[in-house]
Design an enzyme around this catalytic site. Structure first.
Site, short mmCIF file in Angstrom:
data_model
loop_
_atom_site.label_atom_id
_atom_site.label_comp_id
_atom_site.label_asym_id
_atom_site.label_seq_id
_atom_site.Cartn_x
_atom_site.Cartn_y
_atom_site.Cartn_z
N GLY A 121 0.75 -1.29 0.37
CA GLY A 121 -0.17 -0.17 -0.12
C GLY A 121 0.66 1.42 -0.07
O GLY A 121 0.24 2.66 0.37
N LEU A 122 1.82 1.27 0.07
CA LEU A 122 2.98 2.42 0.46
C LEU A 122 3.64 1.85 -1.29
O LEU A 122 4.67 3.24 -1.50
CB LEU A 122 4.02 2.26 1.31
CG LEU A 122 3.49 1.94 2.33
CD1 LEU A 122 4.32 1.79 3.93
CD2 LEU A 122 2.03 3.23 2.85
N SER A 123 3.34 2.20 -2.17
CA SER A 123 3.76 2.22 -3.43
C SER A 123 6.03 1.74 -3.29
O SER A 123 6.38 2.37 -4.44
CB SER A 123 3.81 3.26 -4.09
OG SER A 123 2.67 3.07 -5.18
N SER A 124 5.62 0.30 -2.91
CA SER A 124 7.28 0.16 -2.78
C SER A 124 7.74 0.16 -4.34
O SER A 124 9.16 -0.11 -4.68
CB SER A 124 7.59 -1.54 -1.54
OG SER A 124 6.52 -2.07 -2.26
N SER A 125 6.48 -0.73 -5.10
CA SER A 125 7.66 -1.54 -6.46
C SER A 125 7.79 0.31 -6.49
O SER A 125 8.93 -0.17 -7.98
CB SER A 125 5.98 -1.61 -7.26
OG SER A 125 4.77 -0.98 -7.22
N ALA A 126 7.01 0.92 -7.30
CA ALA A 126 6.83 2.34 -7.45
C ALA A 126 8.95 2.79 -6.89
O ALA A 126 9.25 3.64 -7.86
CB ALA A 126 6.35 3.47 -7.33
N ALA A 127 8.85 3.10 -5.46
CA ALA A 127 10.19 3.05 -4.99
C ALA A 127 11.20 2.41 -5.88
O ALA A 127 12.69 3.18 -5.55
CB ALA A 127 10.09 3.13 -3.26
N ASP A 169 2.16 6.99 -7.79
CA ASP A 169 3.49 7.07 -7.13
C ASP A 169 4.50 7.24 -7.96
O ASP A 169 4.99 7.80 -7.02
CB ASP A 169 3.19 4.63 -7.35
CG ASP A 169 1.94 4.37 -6.91
OD1 ASP A 169 0.65 5.16 -6.93
OD2 ASP A 169 1.76 3.43 -7.56
#
Length: 395
Positions: A121-127, A169
């Site tokens: 839910g915190l956009s780890s993929s975008a990070a 994101d």
């Protein structure tokens, strides 16, 4: 960072010319589920995220390991990227795949990554994507600007990984500045960095992050279905107006005036009415939220965040039982100005704007009430308090 250096030495030896990079997670207080329809969004980066420690390889070889996931990911940036392998390395391969559309990459990356929070839910993929695009940019001297980093990271997630999201994101991960709100029009890519209360005021809140203990992967949920439903809603209204239709992948609610929903909603299937209603009201909430933020009215801003979550549940129809329970607890907890599902709202986490003076009370009450309802998540449920951060950058 010592554990990263130790892991690097363990996997790769001493190493030369090590680079350190921090890519933050993001929070979207207002603007949920509208970026894929080219709507209006807002966002913050915050001081938890993914740390990178890496060096360049002159052979083009990529060797990356993670302290959060298993497996050493190896491939070469000079070769055509194969299809997905359905592990965390897909994001690394996707970044290379997108950059190869415009560049002949010569140098690879060898290194270690570590996430500082549970995934969800915190956009780890975008990070991860934005950080790896920046790493490849660094070692290959590509000279990418911020919008290009967003472009290639977004392309990788949509076209390689297969999640039909917008640029929210990636934009938050790249563009955000500490103590400021990002306001972004995802149709035009125009954005503003807005200080609280017009500037000169200390932020009266921290972020509360409540991890439900339930993890999820968006490509295995109804996320892509909701995107299709929004596009179908736009298509239906345009068809009723006898407007020339575009291909479905080029159709978005942003292209349809809101008055057409009021005109045709009685003859449209209910699910499409709800998706369109969420889009239009959420964009309105973003505009109202920007006004409250610029006035320095955190209570009004928080109220709009709660209303956003209500629309996510009732109109967009996302949210697991666990997240809905967390939302109900947040609404009745003193010191929480506003909160909502984070990310897509399919399991994962809830976020809140909280009074820093009531931090421990909030931790204790939310934990107690949530575990009363879901005692099976005692080991996985986590509470964090964070502050705003700058976007992805080298340390």
């Amino acid at each position: 960072m010592e554990d990263l250096f130790q892991a690097y030495r363990t996997f790769f030896g001493k190493g030369d010319a090590l680079y350190r990079l921090f890519s933050p997670y993001r929070i979207c207080p207002l603007g949920a589920h509208v970026d894929h329809q080219h709507g209006l969004v807002s966002g913050f980066a915050f001081d938890s995220g993914i740390d990178f420690l890496f060096s360049e390889t002159t052979s083009g070889k990529v060797e990356m390991c993670s302290l959060s996931f298993e497996g050493l990911m190896t491939f070469n940036v000079r070769r055509e990227i194969d299809s997905r392998q359905y592990n965390w390395g897909d994001y690394l391969r996707g970044a290379v795949w997108s950059l190869q559309k415009d560049y002949q990459l010569q140098k690879g990356v060898r290194g270690v990554v570590k996430g500082s929070m549970p995934i969800g839910g915190l956009s780890s993929s975008a990070a991860l994507l934005c950080g790896f695009v920046k790493a490849l940019d660094k070692v290959n001297n590509l000279g990418l600007d911020k919008m290009q980093v967003i472009k290639y990271a977004s392309m990788a997630e949509r076209q390689y990984v297969g999640l039909n999201n917008g640029i929210l994101d990636q934009a938050c991960v790249v563009l955000c500045e500490a103590d400021n709100l990002l306001y972004l029009d995802t149709d035009t890519s125009e954005y503003k960095i807005l200080p609280f209360g017009g500037g000169g005021k200390k932020l009266p809140f921290k972020f509360g992050i409540f991890h439900s203990g339930v993890t999820r992967v968006l490509t295995g949920t109804d996320y892509n279905l909701r995107v299709s439903e929004c596009k179908t809603a736009a298509w239906i209204m345009q068809a009723y107006e006898d407007v020339p239709l575009k291909k479905m992948e080029e159709t978005r609610l942003r292209d349809v005036p809101e008055q057409l929903l009021k005109k045709h909603e009685e003859r449209m299937p209910e699910r499409f009415v709800k998706r369109a209603r969420h889009f239009y009201t959420e964009c309105d909430r973003v505009l109202s939220g920007v006004k409250a933020w610029e006035k320095g009215d955190i209570k009004e801003f928080g109220k709009l965040v709660f209303e956003s979550c209500e629309s996510s549940m009732n109109n967009y129809e996302c949210g697991s039982p666990e997240l809905i329970e967390l939302y109900k607890i947040m609404r009745t907890t003193d010191g929480i100005y506003g909160g909502r599902f984070s990310g897509a709202g399919f399991k994962g986490a809830c976020i809140a704007l909280v009074d820093p003076d009531k931090e421990e009370y909030i931790r204790e009450r939310v934990t107690k009430e949530y575990l009363k309802a879901y005692p099976q998540y005692e080991e996985g449920f986590k509470v964090f308090f964070c502050e705003t951060s700058n976007g992805v950058d080298f340390l």
